[in-house]
Design a protein around this motif. Sequence first.
Motif, PDB file in Angstrom:
ATOM      1  N   PHE A 320      46.576  50.376  35.597  1.00 40.13           N
ATOM      2  CA  PHE A 320      45.922  49.730  36.730  1.00 40.13           C
ATOM      3  C   PHE A 320      46.846  49.817  37.946  1.00 40.13           C
ATOM      4  O   PHE A 320      48.043  49.592  37.846  1.00 40.13           O
ATOM      5  CB  PHE A 320      45.633  48.261  36.422  1.00 40.13           C
ATOM      6  N   LEU A 332      52.288  44.192  40.380  1.00 40.84           N
ATOM      7  CA  LEU A 332      51.571  44.085  39.104  1.00 40.84           C
ATOM      8  C   LEU A 332      52.509  44.119  37.914  1.00 40.84           C
ATOM      9  O   LEU A 332      53.612  44.670  38.004  1.00 40.84           O
ATOM     10  CB  LEU A 332      50.575  45.239  38.970  1.00 40.84           C
ATOM     11  N   MET A 336      49.889  46.672  32.935  1.00 40.86           N
ATOM     12  CA  MET A 336      48.459  46.475  33.252  1.00 40.86           C
ATOM     13  C   MET A 336      47.686  47.778  33.160  1.00 40.86           C
ATOM     14  O   MET A 336      48.111  48.802  33.687  1.00 40.86           O
ATOM     15  CB  MET A 336      48.309  45.882  34.636  1.00 40.86           C
ATOM     16  N   ILE A 339      40.514  48.571  33.677  1.00 39.56           N
ATOM     17  CA  ILE A 339      39.265  48.330  32.947  1.00 39.56           C
ATOM     18  C   ILE A 339      38.111  48.559  33.927  1.00 39.56           C
ATOM     19  O   ILE A 339      38.262  48.368  35.127  1.00 39.56           O
ATOM     20  CB  ILE A 339      39.194  46.917  32.324  1.00 39.56           C
ATOM     21  N   SER A 358      39.116  46.958  37.795  1.00 45.33           N
ATOM     22  CA  SER A 358      39.905  45.753  37.562  1.00 45.33           C
ATOM     23  C   SER A 358      40.982  46.100  36.541  1.00 45.33           C
ATOM     24  O   SER A 358      41.036  47.237  36.061  1.00 45.33           O
ATOM     25  CB  SER A 358      39.018  44.624  37.054  1.00 45.33           C
ATOM     26  N   GLY A 359      41.809  45.145  36.256  1.00 43.00           N
ATOM     27  CA  GLY A 359      42.892  45.448  35.315  1.00 43.00           C
ATOM     28  C   GLY A 359      43.249  44.253  34.464  1.00 43.00           C
ATOM     29  O   GLY A 359      42.875  43.123  34.780  1.00 43.00           O
ATOM     30  N   ASP A 360      43.917  44.512  33.385  1.00 41.36           N
ATOM     31  CA  ASP A 360      44.414  43.424  32.544  1.00 41.36           C
ATOM     32  C   ASP A 360      45.642  43.901  31.790  1.00 41.36           C
ATOM     33  O   ASP A 360      45.886  45.105  31.686  1.00 41.36           O
ATOM     34  CB  ASP A 360      43.334  42.948  31.570  1.00 41.36           C
TER      35      ASP A 360
ATOM     36  N   GLY B 266      39.196  36.372  36.322  1.00 40.41           N
ATOM     37  CA  GLY B 266      39.400  36.964  35.006  1.00 40.41           C
ATOM     38  C   GLY B 266      40.825  37.445  34.830  1.00 40.41           C
ATOM     39  O   GLY B 266      41.385  37.417  33.732  1.00 40.41           O
ATOM     40  N   SER B 267      41.423  37.882  35.913  1.00 37.13           N
ATOM     41  CA  SER B 267      42.788  38.392  35.874  1.00 37.13           C
ATOM     42  C   SER B 267      43.356  38.285  37.294  1.00 37.13           C
ATOM     43  O   SER B 267      42.610  38.319  38.264  1.00 37.13           O
ATOM     44  CB  SER B 267      42.771  39.844  35.405  1.00 37.13           C
ATOM     45  N   VAL B 268      44.656  38.140  37.385  1.00 39.56           N
ATOM     46  CA  VAL B 268      45.264  37.903  38.695  1.00 39.56           C
ATOM     47  C   VAL B 268      46.424  38.865  38.937  1.00 39.56           C
ATOM     48  O   VAL B 268      47.225  39.123  38.042  1.00 39.56           O
ATOM     49  CB  VAL B 268      45.760  36.429  38.781  1.00 39.56           C
ATOM     50  N   GLY B 269      46.474  39.404  40.159  1.00 38.86           N
ATOM     51  CA  GLY B 269      47.629  40.175  40.600  1.00 38.86           C
ATOM     52  C   GLY B 269      48.300  39.421  41.741  1.00 38.86           C
ATOM     53  O   GLY B 269      47.830  38.350  42.138  1.00 38.86           O
ATOM     54  N   PHE B 270      49.366  39.957  42.241  1.00 37.03           N
ATOM     55  CA  PHE B 270      50.065  39.271  43.333  1.00 37.03           C
ATOM     56  C   PHE B 270      50.357  40.248  44.452  1.00 37.03           C
ATOM     57  O   PHE B 270      50.494  41.446  44.225  1.00 37.03           O
ATOM     58  CB  PHE B 270      51.355  38.632  42.813  1.00 37.03           C
ATOM     59  N   LEU B 283      41.598  39.663  40.491  1.00 38.07           N
ATOM     60  CA  LEU B 283      41.181  41.050  40.263  1.00 38.07           C
ATOM     61  C   LEU B 283      39.706  41.154  39.872  1.00 38.07           C
ATOM     62  O   LEU B 283      39.134  42.236  39.894  1.00 38.07           O
ATOM     63  CB  LEU B 283      42.054  41.688  39.192  1.00 38.07           C
ATOM     64  N   ARG B 284      39.115  40.038  39.483  1.00 38.46           N
ATOM     65  CA  ARG B 284      37.673  39.993  39.219  1.00 38.46           C
ATOM     66  C   ARG B 284      37.295  38.520  39.044  1.00 38.46           C
ATOM     67  O   ARG B 284      38.167  37.693  38.782  1.00 38.46           O
ATOM     68  CB  ARG B 284      37.297  40.795  37.974  1.00 38.46           C
TER      69      ARG B 284
END
Lengths: 405, 301
Positions: A320, A332, A336, A339, A358-360, B266-270, B283-284
């Motif tokens: 990601f 990040l 990551m 997705i 998006s990413g996870d 749902g998910s977090v970046g910085f 992120l979503r």
Amino acid sequence: MNRYVVGGAGVASVVVLMSLTWLFGSFSWALATTVLMAAIGGGYYAYRQFQIKFADHLNADQSNPETSTSRTSASPTNTSNANDSQSLARKMLDQGRYTLLLRPQIAESIPPKLLQRAQTMLDDEMTLVPGGETIVGKGANDSPDLPDHLDGRIVQVEGFYLDRYQVTNEQYHRFVENGGYEQISLWDPEIVPALLDFVDLTGEPGPRFWKNSKYLSGQAKHPVVGVCWYEAAAYARWVGKRLPTDPEWVKSGSWPVPLPGARPIQRKFPWGEAFDQNKCNLWGSGHGATLPVDKYDDGMSVGGANQLIGNVWEWTSSRFGAWQSNSSPLVLDASMRSIRGGAFDTYFETQATCDFQSGDKAIARKRNVGFRCAIGICDLIPDQSMQAEDFPAQVETHELAEVAQ
Amino acid sequence: MTKRVLVAMDSYRLAECAVPLACYICGVDNNYNTELCRHCAAPLALSHQARTQGVRPQMVAVLGTAAAGKTVYLGMLLDMLTRQNSRVQVLARGAFSITLQQRTMMALSTCRFPEKTPNEPDRWNWVHCQAKVNSKKNAMELIMPDMAGEAILEEIDHPNAYPAIHSFLEKCSAVILLADTDRIERGGAEQNYFLMKLITYLSEQDNRQNRGKSTRPVAIVFSKADRCEPCFDNPELYAREKTPNLWQQVQQRFTNYGFFASGVAGSVGFREEPGEGTSAVPLRIEPRGIVEPFEWLVRKV
């Protein structure tokens, strides 16, 4: 066949008996010697038959006429090896690992009938996405809805096959059942120490929301969720495939139309430009949970991939942030992964488009992230059926050329 | 010789001033055509609506530290309830009630969190809406402001520093307390102490009338719980293990309380913002556990 063997053996015995009578000058001695020789020959024959039957029993393959034909024609050692490889091939087909048989290195040693079956399974379960250019990230439709960190770049993608459906609980169960979590060779080396963490609710190896290494009843056709990126990658290796790259996923959904000297035109959703909540399972659909992977046929892509949008997010093999804008980059987590596609709980339709990424974290095992697999065309043997179709056309062209001369 | 001049009669203005309008939040009289209360800065539109409709709205407070997620929670809640007719339906009263929802959703849809709520009360967003629960016969009028976390803390430490908060908390019939799970997970005790202060403040307000436990319903919501999955499985157990002081205080001071977990991203970046430090980027958006605390409160009120 046996009738002729017995008849021949009888005639041979009479000839041997008469010869020995003439040689020894005594009929009794001649008869005794002949019986002894027949007993030794019969014993050897019975021993060979027992050997063959025992090998058959091991392979659990007695009913197949194909095997018995090859058994009679081949030498005993070769027959045994051939049986082993064929039964293994059949087992792999039953497990859905057909692409392994279609690898050039393996296909040579597989009988044509099994190869044909594997090819049919490939056609049924995977869609062919042709090679070409695709725009990844912002810029595909100059969409103002996309966040700033997504940049748009044109990427060249080679032709590949993509699973028509997301990997189901039933399919993943075969992997678990066949010791997928114990086969270290399937897993990325860096994650092997953490393999013991990948357990279900009862502490058994398996996706996070399973119990006793089994999926919940009634969910066989639902996409497998609660699997991290590493589990998805290990499953893909086991079935002889891989996770699709980020550009591959975008290409299969947006199905770009190349334009000479311009950026390709891409679809926002697999079915077209406008959002339609009757074609995918997002938050607005109101289901609030996963659905079977074969629902929403109306929302399939041009190539025939189902539910690229909605139901569950799909892991890709890409990192990601690989396509994020240089002007406003994100800080990040290194692990990551990208997705794609949105899930049953994705709130905004703008975040469930073909160009939204998006990413996870790679070790995240979430209830709304699943995956589907891909494989490059170049990794498989050429499609036999397509070659057969090409052949007459070539002949026809040749004939026309002769007439022209 | 004097020149005769016609002077316009402005007595109607005097008449307007002579008929004061009491602020619905703090009760102070204001001019009829004033927009915000001169004492607490609450919008007088609330008073106008209450007067014209003849219904006295109930008040629900959403409280938490700065950046605990109050704006996002309220905005998301309103959007969800207005978008889908589920067990609870909400109808906004007055266009100003939609501003909070609009700002929050516009930001979240482009993967941003809304800007921090300013400390000045005149810049807060107030939501006045009608809420209807399927199992209840009558709809309920609700007022829910989005107050700044720093202002709430200031009011708790120095009562009456913010008249709007003081008056609102005194009158509110239910409270949603947001605890930032992300900060709890990182081991900080700030959330624990802030919520303990709030609980003490609220229960002491109630105990002026009676000396027993407070009957005001309180929903303790662990916000940003998407970063801690076990919190969703059993929020009360999570509270007992991670914030034992808070759990004890709630048990000893309130009879109507519930623990919940919620998440929006749902998910977090910085992202490093020049001169502003690090800011979180969703992120979503995947709302989870947003409606449940509100529904529970509305049933209890």
